[in-house]
Design a protein around this motif. Structure first.
Motif, short mmCIF file in Angstrom:
data_model
loop_
_atom_site.label_atom_id
_atom_site.label_comp_id
_atom_site.label_asym_id
_atom_site.label_seq_id
_atom_site.Cartn_x
_atom_site.Cartn_y
_atom_site.Cartn_z
N GLN A 1 0.82 -1.20 0.00
CA GLN A 1 0.00 0.00 0.00
C GLN A 1 0.86 1.25 0.00
O GLN A 1 0.59 2.21 -0.73
CB GLN A 1 -0.93 -0.02 1.21
CG GLN A 1 -1.92 -1.17 1.23
CD GLN A 1 -2.78 -1.16 2.48
OE1 GLN A 1 -2.96 -0.15 3.13
NE2 GLN A 1 -3.31 -2.33 2.83
N VAL A 2 1.90 1.25 0.84
CA VAL A 2 2.81 2.40 0.88
C VAL A 2 3.54 2.54 -0.45
O VAL A 2 3.70 3.65 -0.97
CB VAL A 2 3.83 2.22 2.03
CG1 VAL A 2 4.86 3.35 2.02
CG2 VAL A 2 3.11 2.15 3.37
N ARG B 1 0.68 -8.22 -6.34
CA ARG B 1 1.48 -8.44 -5.15
C ARG B 1 2.97 -8.30 -5.45
O ARG B 1 3.80 -8.59 -4.60
CB ARG B 1 1.17 -9.81 -4.54
CG ARG B 1 -0.25 -9.93 -4.01
CD ARG B 1 -0.43 -11.11 -3.10
NE ARG B 1 0.50 -11.09 -1.97
CZ ARG B 1 0.36 -10.34 -0.88
NH1 ARG B 1 -0.68 -9.55 -0.77
NH2 ARG B 1 1.25 -10.40 0.10
N SER B 2 3.29 -7.86 -6.65
CA SER B 2 4.68 -7.74 -7.06
C SER B 2 5.02 -6.29 -7.36
O SER B 2 4.75 -5.79 -8.46
CB SER B 2 4.95 -8.60 -8.30
OG SER B 2 6.26 -8.40 -8.77
N PRO B 3 5.58 -5.57 -6.39
CA PRO B 3 5.92 -4.17 -6.63
C PRO B 3 7.18 -3.99 -7.47
O PRO B 3 7.43 -2.91 -7.99
CB PRO B 3 6.14 -3.62 -5.22
CG PRO B 3 6.61 -4.81 -4.46
CD PRO B 3 5.86 -5.98 -5.02
N ILE B 4 7.98 -5.06 -7.58
CA ILE B 4 9.24 -4.94 -8.30
C ILE B 4 9.03 -5.35 -9.75
O ILE B 4 9.29 -6.48 -10.16
CB ILE B 4 10.35 -5.77 -7.64
CG1 ILE B 4 10.50 -5.36 -6.17
CG2 ILE B 4 11.68 -5.60 -8.37
CD1 ILE B 4 11.48 -6.19 -5.39
N PHE C 1 2.59 1.56 -3.50
CA PHE C 1 1.72 2.03 -4.57
C PHE C 1 1.42 3.52 -4.42
O PHE C 1 1.35 4.25 -5.41
CB PHE C 1 0.42 1.24 -4.60
CG PHE C 1 0.60 -0.20 -4.99
CD1 PHE C 1 1.64 -0.58 -5.83
CD2 PHE C 1 -0.25 -1.19 -4.52
CE1 PHE C 1 1.83 -1.91 -6.19
CE2 PHE C 1 -0.08 -2.51 -4.87
CZ PHE C 1 0.96 -2.88 -5.71
N SER C 2 1.27 3.98 -3.17
CA SER C 2 1.06 5.41 -2.95
C SER C 2 2.27 6.22 -3.40
O SER C 2 2.14 7.27 -4.06
CB SER C 2 0.77 5.68 -1.47
OG SER C 2 -0.42 5.04 -1.05
N SER C 3 3.44 5.73 -3.04
CA SER C 3 4.67 6.42 -3.45
C SER C 3 4.81 6.39 -4.96
O SER C 3 5.26 7.37 -5.58
CB SER C 3 5.88 5.76 -2.80
OG SER C 3 5.80 5.82 -1.40
N MET C 4 4.43 5.27 -5.56
CA MET C 4 4.55 5.11 -7.00
C MET C 4 3.64 6.11 -7.73
O MET C 4 4.05 6.77 -8.69
CB MET C 4 4.17 3.70 -7.37
CG MET C 4 4.18 3.39 -8.84
SD MET C 4 3.69 1.67 -9.09
CE MET C 4 2.07 1.67 -8.35
N LEU C 5 2.41 6.24 -7.25
CA LEU C 5 1.47 7.16 -7.90
C LEU C 5 1.94 8.61 -7.77
O LEU C 5 1.66 9.43 -8.65
CB LEU C 5 0.08 7.00 -7.30
CG LEU C 5 -0.61 5.66 -7.59
CD1 LEU C 5 -1.90 5.54 -6.80
CD2 LEU C 5 -0.90 5.55 -9.08
#
Length: 320
Positions: A220-221, A259-262, A223-227
């Motif tokens: 969640q953190v 589920r894969s941020p990388i 994806f927020s940083s990514m956006l």
């Protein structure tokens, strides 16, 4: 007295049945006639076993050799002994091997304190569970473990086996990447897998569940940083680009890679292709690398483990 009861029904492994061997190791339904001196030179545990053997008497013997019963799986013992007696069977990276061989040798070399084999097995596992983000991104090329493509339950089983092996041999520096790989799967598929019961040791199941939950929070953190990297100060149309960013935030959980941020910035960009202005596309491509590096750097801490620097110190102590 020489006892042969039942020995005829046991399988002798030709590659590990030496006519001049001095001891017979028995595992499940297999017999291995090997040289005590060779094994004892590498393993203090086996040396103590051999030293405690009666010199003569009523003990079980096969062709004049004392028999030692091992509780390990026969296939694992075969891999382990082949690595000791055949130098070409288990060479260090970049030579290739298989996950089943590496896991068997890692577990038995840890149990019987064969340090050179343990280091070699861990070096192979490290190509599969790297310490660096670059290593993770290229492991499809650099991994020395030859495995057939797996999907579904079989893939989850293999991931659990890797985590289990690393946990057993206390190679903690390999655990963050192994747990990250496991956390890409859904929790229901993990706990219902047949391999899950094997992980009921030393709190490993609780650890896996805890890390899976922490991974979800970290996503969640992330994806927020990514956006936040999408909108450029030079954005040509903030309303359009903001709409694209929000659309991506809603769509992401529906993606199989949620589920894969990388993943690469380009993979994420594919979700909003055609809806971002040129400057916001550039901002995303630049920002994604920073955000992903931050995720990898914080991953051990987020999983409740020591930092990468501390884990590298533990690694150095083994490979010194």
């Amino acid at each position: 007295m020489s006892k042969m009861d039942g020995s005829e029904s046991l399988e002798r492994i030709p590659e590990l049945w030496f006519p001049d061997g001095s001891v017979v190791l028995e595992a499940e339904n297999k017999h291995f006639r090997v040289h005590k001196g060779v094994i004892a030179a590498h393993s203090s545990v086996f040396k103590d076993m051999f030293d405690s053997l009666p010199s003569a008497g009523d003990e079980e013997r096969v062709e004049g050799c004392a028999v030692i019963h091992l509780a390990n799986p026969a296939e694992s013992v075969q891999h382990f002994l082949m690595a000791i007696f055949n130098a070409s069977f288990f060479e260090p990276p970049p030579s290739h091997t298989t996950l089943s061989i590496v896991q068997a040798i890692a577990r038995l070399s840890y149990q019987y304190e064969v340090k050179f084999l343990l280091r070699r097995a861990l070096a192979h596992l490290e190509t599969h569970c790297p310490l660096t983000l670059d290593g993770w991104k290229t492991r499809g090329i650099t991994s020395t473990l030859l495995e057939k493509p797996s999907r579904g339950l079989d893939l989850v089983s293999k991931k659990l086996e890797v985590v289990h092996t690393i946990y057993l041999v206390k190679a903690l520096w390999l655990l963050p990447a192994a747990m990250y790989d496991l956390c890409l799967e859904y929790i229901r598929d993990i706990v219902k897998n047949t391999q899950w019961d094997e992980c009921n040791i030393g709190g490993l199941q609780d650890f896996c569940i805890s890390v899976w939950a922490e991974h979800s929070l970290m996503l969640q953190v992330h994806f927020s940083s990514m956006l936040s990297t999408i909108l450029s100060q030079r954005c040509a149309d903030q309303l359009v680009c903001l709409r694209a960013a929000l659309y991506s935030a809603c769509e992401w959980p529906m993606e199989s890679r949620s589920r894969s941020p990388i993943i690469s910035a380009q993979q994420y960009l594919d979700l909003v292709r055609g809806e971002l202005c040129k400057d916001c596309r550039r901002a995303l491509l630049e920002g994604m690398e920073i955000v992903t590096n931050e995720f990898w750097t914080m991953m051990p801490h987020g999983y409740g483990m020591p930092s990468w620097d501390e884990l590298k110190i533990k690694r150095a102590a083994i490979f010194a």
